[in-house]
Design a protein around this motif. Structure first.
Motif, PDB file in Angstrom:
ATOM      1  N   LYS A  71      15.541  12.256  50.923  1.00 30.43           N
ATOM      2  CA  LYS A  71      16.709  11.388  51.003  1.00 30.43           C
ATOM      3  C   LYS A  71      17.959  12.255  51.048  1.00 30.43           C
ATOM      4  O   LYS A  71      18.090  13.233  50.330  1.00 30.43           O
ATOM      5  CB  LYS A  71      16.771  10.467  49.780  1.00 30.43           C
ATOM      6  N   ALA A  72      18.889  11.846  51.922  1.00 28.15           N
ATOM      7  CA  ALA A  72      20.136  12.595  52.056  1.00 28.15           C
ATOM      8  C   ALA A  72      21.130  12.070  51.037  1.00 28.15           C
ATOM      9  O   ALA A  72      21.358  10.867  50.919  1.00 28.15           O
ATOM     10  CB  ALA A  72      20.687  12.433  53.469  1.00 28.15           C
ATOM     11  N   TYR A  73      21.678  12.970  50.299  1.00 29.55           N
ATOM     12  CA  TYR A  73      22.689  12.621  49.320  1.00 29.55           C
ATOM     13  C   TYR A  73      24.007  13.180  49.811  1.00 29.55           C
ATOM     14  O   TYR A  73      24.132  14.370  50.064  1.00 29.55           O
ATOM     15  CB  TYR A  73      22.353  13.209  47.943  1.00 29.55           C
ATOM     16  N   GLY A  74      25.009  12.312  49.964  1.00 23.56           N
ATOM     17  CA  GLY A  74      26.325  12.749  50.431  1.00 23.56           C
ATOM     18  C   GLY A  74      27.249  13.029  49.257  1.00 23.56           C
ATOM     19  O   GLY A  74      26.982  12.673  48.114  1.00 23.56           O
ATOM     20  N   PRO A 133      30.522  12.418  46.983  1.00 22.66           N
ATOM     21  CA  PRO A 133      31.207  11.172  46.632  1.00 22.66           C
ATOM     22  C   PRO A 133      32.490  10.995  47.445  1.00 22.66           C
ATOM     23  O   PRO A 133      33.119  11.962  47.834  1.00 22.66           O
ATOM     24  CB  PRO A 133      31.508  11.332  45.143  1.00 22.66           C
TER      25      PRO A 133
END
Length: 203
Positions: free
Chosen positions: A170-173, A175
């Motif tokens: 999963k890609a976490y960007g 904030p």
């Protein structure tokens, strides 16, 4: 040796021990080889000791070779030849990470061999190579489900690929930035107090 004229006898000089012998000069400043070899203060003494050690080492090596294994004889030797034998072997191992590796092979005793080897890991990814080696050469067929592979036939090898789909992480960007009112540099009670200018991004 000297000859005594009065009595007609040969007179021998008295024996002098080796350690008491004086250095005899052959020319001015030169010593005889024997005197240099036995005189520890001579410049040639270390070289002479090294030569003695080298000769002793060569003697030990030559004796060791004499008492070792017999030298091979190349003329008229007889080597026993055995007829080819059929064989069959295999193994399978499992490691601490859940990976299984294996190999199986059999030969008919006439130069024809067939077998397989491969692995399967904890996630179900596997590769199996089945091969044949005979009068037509070596041929291999590879079956795999490794991600990123495709079926093809390079270099006379048949590759059957059935890649498994691996879940993409999963890609976490980062904030989203939060903006607030502009900062002021001075106290609001002074008449010169004003907010910092903002840049106009519309051009």
């Amino acid at each position: 040796m000297e000859r005594d004229e009065k009595e007609g006898k040969t007179v021998h000089p008295p024996a002098v021990p080796f350690s008491v012998r004086k250095e005899t000069s052959l020319r001015d400043g030169e010593l005889s080889c024997l005197d240099c070899a036995i005189n520890p203060k001579s410049e040639n003494f270390p070289a002479m000791i090294a030569k003695v050690i080298l000769v002793a080492a060569l003697a030990v090596v030559s004796l060791a070779q004499h008492y070792g294994a017999p030298a091979p004889s190349y003329g008229g030797s007889y080597e026993e030849k055995y007829a080819p034998q059929p064989y069959d072997f295999g193994y399978e191992t499992n490691d601490d990470y859940g990976t299984t590796t294996f190999r199986k092979e059999s030969g008919d005793g006439h130069g024809r061999v067939q077998g397989s080897y491969g692995y399967k890991d904890l996630h179900g990814i596997e590769r199996v190579v089945e091969y044949v080696a005979d009068e037509h050469g070596y041929r291999a067929e590879i079956k795999t489900n490794e991600p990123g592979t495709e079926s093809q036939n390079p270099a006379d090898v048949i590759l059957h690929a059935n890649p498994v789909v691996v879940d993409q992480p999963k890609a976490y960007g980062a904030p989203a930035p939060a903006y607030s009112a502009p900062l002021t540099l001075c106290c609001p009670s002074t008449p010169l107090c004003r907010p910092l200018p903002t840049l106009d991004t519309k051009l």
